[in-house]
Design a protein around this motif. Structure first.
Motif, PDB file in Angstrom:
ATOM      1  N   ILE A 120      48.624  -2.435  -9.275  1.00 48.45           N
ATOM      2  CA  ILE A 120      48.452  -2.104  -7.857  1.00 48.45           C
ATOM      3  C   ILE A 120      49.594  -2.687  -7.023  1.00 48.45           C
ATOM      4  CG2 ILE A 120      47.012  -2.623  -5.836  1.00 48.45           C
ATOM      5  CD1 ILE A 120      44.594  -1.926  -7.490  1.00 48.45           C
ATOM      6  N   ASN A 121      50.073  -3.876  -7.383  1.00 46.06           N
ATOM      7  CA  ASN A 121      51.227  -4.451  -6.671  1.00 46.06           C
ATOM      8  C   ASN A 121      52.484  -3.606  -6.878  1.00 46.06           C
ATOM      9  OD1 ASN A 121      50.007  -6.653  -5.401  1.00 46.06           O
ATOM     10  ND2 ASN A 121      50.167  -7.927  -7.240  1.00 46.06           N
ATOM     11  N   LYS A 122      52.653  -3.075  -8.080  1.00 49.46           N
ATOM     12  CA  LYS A 122      53.790  -2.183  -8.341  1.00 49.46           C
ATOM     13  C   LYS A 122      53.669  -0.903  -7.521  1.00 49.46           C
ATOM     14  CE  LYS A 122      54.923  -3.723 -13.031  1.00 49.46           C
ATOM     15  NZ  LYS A 122      54.932  -3.364 -14.478  1.00 49.46           N
ATOM     16  N   PHE A 123      52.438  -0.445  -7.364  1.00 50.51           N
ATOM     17  CA  PHE A 123      52.217   0.741  -6.536  1.00 50.51           C
ATOM     18  C   PHE A 123      52.630   0.466  -5.093  1.00 50.51           C
ATOM     19  CE2 PHE A 123      49.120   2.553  -3.471  1.00 50.51           C
ATOM     20  CZ  PHE A 123      49.635   3.844  -3.429  1.00 50.51           C
ATOM     21  N   PHE A 124      52.288  -0.712  -4.576  1.00 50.82           N
ATOM     22  CA  PHE A 124      52.685  -1.075  -3.213  1.00 50.82           C
ATOM     23  C   PHE A 124      54.207  -0.999  -3.057  1.00 50.82           C
ATOM     24  CE2 PHE A 124      48.732  -3.994  -2.710  1.00 50.82           C
ATOM     25  CZ  PHE A 124      47.958  -2.892  -2.400  1.00 50.82           C
ATOM     26  N   GLU A 125      54.921  -1.493  -4.061  1.00 49.91           N
ATOM     27  CA  GLU A 125      56.390  -1.508  -4.005  1.00 49.91           C
ATOM     28  C   GLU A 125      56.970  -0.095  -4.024  1.00 49.91           C
ATOM     29  OE1 GLU A 125      57.612  -3.859  -7.290  1.00 49.91           O
ATOM     30  OE2 GLU A 125      56.723  -5.733  -6.530  1.00 49.91           O
ATOM     31  N   SER A 126      56.294   0.802  -4.727  1.00 44.68           N
ATOM     32  CA  SER A 126      56.820   2.168  -4.864  1.00 44.68           C
ATOM     33  C   SER A 126      56.438   3.069  -3.696  1.00 44.68           C
ATOM     34  CB  SER A 126      56.311   2.793  -6.165  1.00 44.68           C
ATOM     35  OG  SER A 126      54.909   3.009  -6.097  1.00 44.68           O
ATOM     36  N   CYS A 127      55.507   2.604  -2.873  1.00 46.27           N
ATOM     37  CA  CYS A 127      54.996   3.444  -1.781  1.00 46.27           C
ATOM     38  C   CYS A 127      55.442   2.853  -0.443  1.00 46.27           C
ATOM     39  CB  CYS A 127      53.473   3.525  -1.870  1.00 46.27           C
ATOM     40  SG  CYS A 127      52.739   4.604  -0.642  1.00 46.27           S
ATOM     41  N   SER A 128      56.548   3.337   0.062  1.00 50.68           N
ATOM     42  CA  SER A 128      57.131   2.769   1.282  1.00 50.68           C
ATOM     43  C   SER A 128      56.333   3.112   2.538  1.00 50.68           C
ATOM     44  CB  SER A 128      58.577   3.264   1.444  1.00 50.68           C
ATOM     45  OG  SER A 128      58.605   4.688   1.487  1.00 50.68           O
ATOM     46  N   SER A 129      55.515   4.150   2.463  1.00 48.89           N
ATOM     47  CA  SER A 129      54.787   4.589   3.662  1.00 48.89           C
ATOM     48  C   SER A 129      53.467   3.853   3.872  1.00 48.89           C
ATOM     49  CB  SER A 129      54.513   6.097   3.579  1.00 48.89           C
ATOM     50  OG  SER A 129      53.711   6.403   2.451  1.00 48.89           O
ATOM     51  N   ILE A 130      53.083   3.011   2.934  1.00 47.03           N
ATOM     52  CA  ILE A 130      51.804   2.316   3.059  1.00 47.03           C
ATOM     53  C   ILE A 130      51.879   1.268   4.166  1.00 47.03           C
ATOM     54  CG2 ILE A 130      52.365   0.564   1.306  1.00 47.03           C
ATOM     55  CD1 ILE A 130      49.411   0.703   0.433  1.00 47.03           C
ATOM     56  N   THR A 131      50.831   1.178   4.969  1.00 47.28           N
ATOM     57  CA  THR A 131      50.808   0.212   6.070  1.00 47.28           C
ATOM     58  C   THR A 131      50.267  -1.131   5.582  1.00 47.28           C
ATOM     59  OG1 THR A 131      48.556   0.755   6.772  1.00 47.28           O
ATOM     60  CG2 THR A 131      50.352   2.107   7.672  1.00 47.28           C
ATOM     61  N   GLN A 132      50.467  -2.150   6.381  1.00 44.31           N
ATOM     62  CA  GLN A 132      49.981  -3.482   6.013  1.00 44.31           C
ATOM     63  C   GLN A 132      48.455  -3.517   5.985  1.00 44.31           C
ATOM     64  OE1 GLN A 132      52.070  -5.992   4.989  1.00 44.31           O
ATOM     65  NE2 GLN A 132      50.127  -6.930   4.345  1.00 44.31           N
ATOM     66  N   ASP A 133      47.837  -2.804   6.913  1.00 46.62           N
ATOM     67  CA  ASP A 133      46.368  -2.747   6.931  1.00 46.62           C
ATOM     68  C   ASP A 133      45.829  -2.104   5.658  1.00 46.62           C
ATOM     69  OD1 ASP A 133      46.182  -3.981   9.367  1.00 46.62           O
ATOM     70  OD2 ASP A 133      45.956  -2.119  10.522  1.00 46.62           O
ATOM     71  N   GLU A 134      46.496  -1.058   5.210  1.00 53.14           N
ATOM     72  CA  GLU A 134      46.074  -0.383   3.975  1.00 53.14           C
ATOM     73  C   GLU A 134      46.258  -1.303   2.771  1.00 53.14           C
ATOM     74  OE1 GLU A 134      46.974   4.285   5.188  1.00 53.14           O
ATOM     75  OE2 GLU A 134      48.594   3.023   4.402  1.00 53.14           O
ATOM     76  N   LYS A 135      47.373  -2.026   2.757  1.00 56.35           N
ATOM     77  CA  LYS A 135      47.600  -3.003   1.687  1.00 56.35           C
ATOM     78  C   LYS A 135      46.498  -4.054   1.667  1.00 56.35           C
ATOM     79  CE  LYS A 135      52.641  -3.060   1.079  1.00 56.35           C
ATOM     80  NZ  LYS A 135      53.859  -3.908   1.175  1.00 56.35           N
ATOM     81  N   ASN A 136      46.191  -4.574   2.832  1.00 60.54           N
ATOM     82  CA  ASN A 136      45.176  -5.625   2.924  1.00 60.54           C
ATOM     83  C   ASN A 136      43.809  -5.122   2.458  1.00 60.54           C
ATOM     84  OD1 ASN A 136      47.084  -7.393   3.945  1.00 60.54           O
ATOM     85  ND2 ASN A 136      46.533  -7.023   6.096  1.00 60.54           N
ATOM     86  N   GLN A 137      43.493  -3.892   2.836  1.00 65.52           N
ATOM     87  CA  GLN A 137      42.207  -3.314   2.440  1.00 65.52           C
ATOM     88  C   GLN A 137      42.116  -3.166   0.921  1.00 65.52           C
ATOM     89  OE1 GLN A 137      41.440   0.563   4.118  1.00 65.52           O
ATOM     90  NE2 GLN A 137      39.391   0.712   3.216  1.00 65.52           N
ATOM     91  N   ILE A 138      43.180  -2.653   0.323  1.00 68.35           N
ATOM     92  CA  ILE A 138      43.194  -2.448  -1.132  1.00 68.35           C
ATOM     93  C   ILE A 138      43.224  -3.791  -1.865  1.00 68.35           C
ATOM     94  CG2 ILE A 138      44.545  -1.513  -3.057  1.00 68.35           C
ATOM     95  CD1 ILE A 138      45.439   0.734  -1.120  1.00 68.35           C
ATOM     96  N   LYS A 139      44.006  -4.752  -1.341  1.00 64.81           N
ATOM     97  CA  LYS A 139      44.062  -6.083  -1.959  1.00 64.81           C
ATOM     98  C   LYS A 139      42.700  -6.769  -1.912  1.00 64.81           C
ATOM     99  CE  LYS A 139      48.914  -7.434  -1.349  1.00 64.81           C
ATOM    100  NZ  LYS A 139      49.840  -8.361  -0.648  1.00 64.81           N
ATOM    101  N   SER A 140      42.011  -6.606  -0.808  1.00 67.59           N
ATOM    102  CA  SER A 140      40.711  -7.248  -0.639  1.00 67.59           C
ATOM    103  C   SER A 140      39.702  -6.743  -1.667  1.00 67.59           C
ATOM    104  CB  SER A 140      40.187  -6.994   0.777  1.00 67.59           C
ATOM    105  OG  SER A 140      38.882  -7.511   0.926  1.00 67.59           O
ATOM    106  N   ILE A 141      39.602  -5.435  -1.801  1.00 69.33           N
ATOM    107  CA  ILE A 141      38.635  -4.884  -2.754  1.00 69.33           C
ATOM    108  C   ILE A 141      39.084  -5.154  -4.187  1.00 69.33           C
ATOM    109  CG2 ILE A 141      39.678  -2.581  -2.738  1.00 69.33           C
ATOM    110  CD1 ILE A 141      35.950  -3.458  -3.151  1.00 69.33           C
ATOM    111  N   SER A 142      40.400  -5.178  -4.436  1.00 70.80           N
ATOM    112  CA  SER A 142      40.907  -5.498  -5.779  1.00 70.80           C
ATOM    113  C   SER A 142      40.539  -6.926  -6.163  1.00 70.80           C
ATOM    114  CB  SER A 142      42.427  -5.319  -5.841  1.00 70.80           C
ATOM    115  OG  SER A 142      42.788  -3.973  -5.647  1.00 70.80           O
ATOM    116  N   SER A 143      40.655  -7.828  -5.197  1.00 76.62           N
ATOM    117  CA  SER A 143      40.287  -9.222  -5.434  1.00 76.62           C
ATOM    118  C   SER A 143      38.795  -9.349  -5.742  1.00 76.62           C
ATOM    119  CB  SER A 143      40.647 -10.060  -4.206  1.00 76.62           C
ATOM    120  OG  SER A 143      40.241 -11.394  -4.367  1.00 76.62           O
ATOM    121  N   GLN A 144      37.980  -8.590  -5.033  1.00 75.29           N
ATOM    122  CA  GLN A 144      36.536  -8.603  -5.285  1.00 75.29           C
ATOM    123  C   GLN A 144      36.214  -8.047  -6.673  1.00 75.29           C
ATOM    124  OE1 GLN A 144      34.167  -7.003  -1.914  1.00 75.29           O
ATOM    125  NE2 GLN A 144      36.026  -7.237  -0.696  1.00 75.29           N
TER     126      GLN A 144
END
Length: 261
Positions: free
Chosen positions: A182-206
């Motif tokens: 998922i972190n690699k996906f973040f790096e490859s997706c330049s259009s993703i917003t910080q809020d979207e990253k935080n949302q995905i990181k939060s559920i991934s952590s859970q």
């Protein structure tokens, strides 16, 4: 005159039988066409259903399947055309396959792998979809994965050593999906917003935390449950051969056929 009256009676009787046959045939066709239309119009919502692996949902699906089978089997098979008979058998085989899975096999009680449907995550974020589509997928699908794991810790009640071994290996090696991939996906997706990253990181952590709980359950608690087997039994096997795979063999004749070949 008597002969005329007899012929007249025969004529009307023949017409009545023909008309009755047409009415019955058209009713059979109408009923069957409704079943086919209903069956083909259904969408597969498995990937979008939050509680899809809970026993409550599974048994509700079983009830739907049984209802559909009853409707199908209320149709007079002999009155169908050859093409309709093929459709009938095809629909019946799919429904019986679900019935067997939900009612007879019930693998969710003993196979941990049922609760780790992670492959779709890797194939999607590494696939050809747009960043926007991938973000939407992750925000919708990851919460479902979390619920799957929660269901597993509650519903695995039978210990099959081989299933436990395979499930434990899978669970211990799945963190990489929710961390590195998922972190690699973040790096490859330049259009993703910080809020979207935080949302995905939060559920991934859970999910990672839930996966730890699930792994511990498989490793330390499940082996203390009643030991079971992966065998589905003779009765279920024969039901599968006849109605799902549409074979004329049972367990014994299929065995004999195999040795002859």
């Amino acid at each position: 005159m008597q002969i005329f009256n007899q012929n007249k009676s025969i004529f009307f009787l023949t017409c009545f039988l023909i008309l009755s046959g047409c009415i019955n045939e058209s009713k059979t066709d109408r009923d069957f066409n409704k079943i086919v239309e209903s069956f083909t119009s259904k969408k597969n919502n498995f990937s979008k259903t939050r509680n899809r692996l809970s026993e409550e949902y599974i048994f509700s699906e079983l009830s739907v399947v049984k209802n559909e089978l009853n409707k199908l089997r209320s149709v007079i098979y002999e009155d169908l055309s050859n093409e309709e008979k093929v459709d009938y058998k095809f629909i019946e085989s799919l429904l019986v396959g679900k019935e067997i899975r939900y009612e007879d096999i019930q693998s969710w009680k003993r196979d941990p792998r049922d609760y780790m449907n992670f492959r779709q995550i890797s194939s999607t974020i590494n696939g050809a979809k747009t960043c926007k589509d991938k973000i939407t997928f992750l925000t919708e699908y990851l919460p479902i994965i979390q619920e799957d794991l929660k269901s597993g810790s509650k519903q695995l009640v039978e210990y099959v050593p081989r299933f436990q071994e395979l499930g434990l290996y899978m669970a211990k090696n799945s963190n990489v999906i929710f961390d590195e991939e998922i972190n690699k996906f973040f790096e490859s997706c330049s259009s993703i917003t910080q809020d979207e990253k935080n949302q995905i990181k939060s559920i991934s952590s859970q999910i990672i935390n839930e996966l730890k709980i699930f792994t511990n359950y498989i490793e330390n608690i499940l082996p203390n449950r009643e030991e079971s087997t992966f065998s589905i039994g003779k009765s279920t096997y024969n039901k599968m051969l006849k109605y799902q795979f549409l074979l004329e063999y049972d367990d014994e004749t299929l065995w004999e056929f195999g040795w002859q070949e």
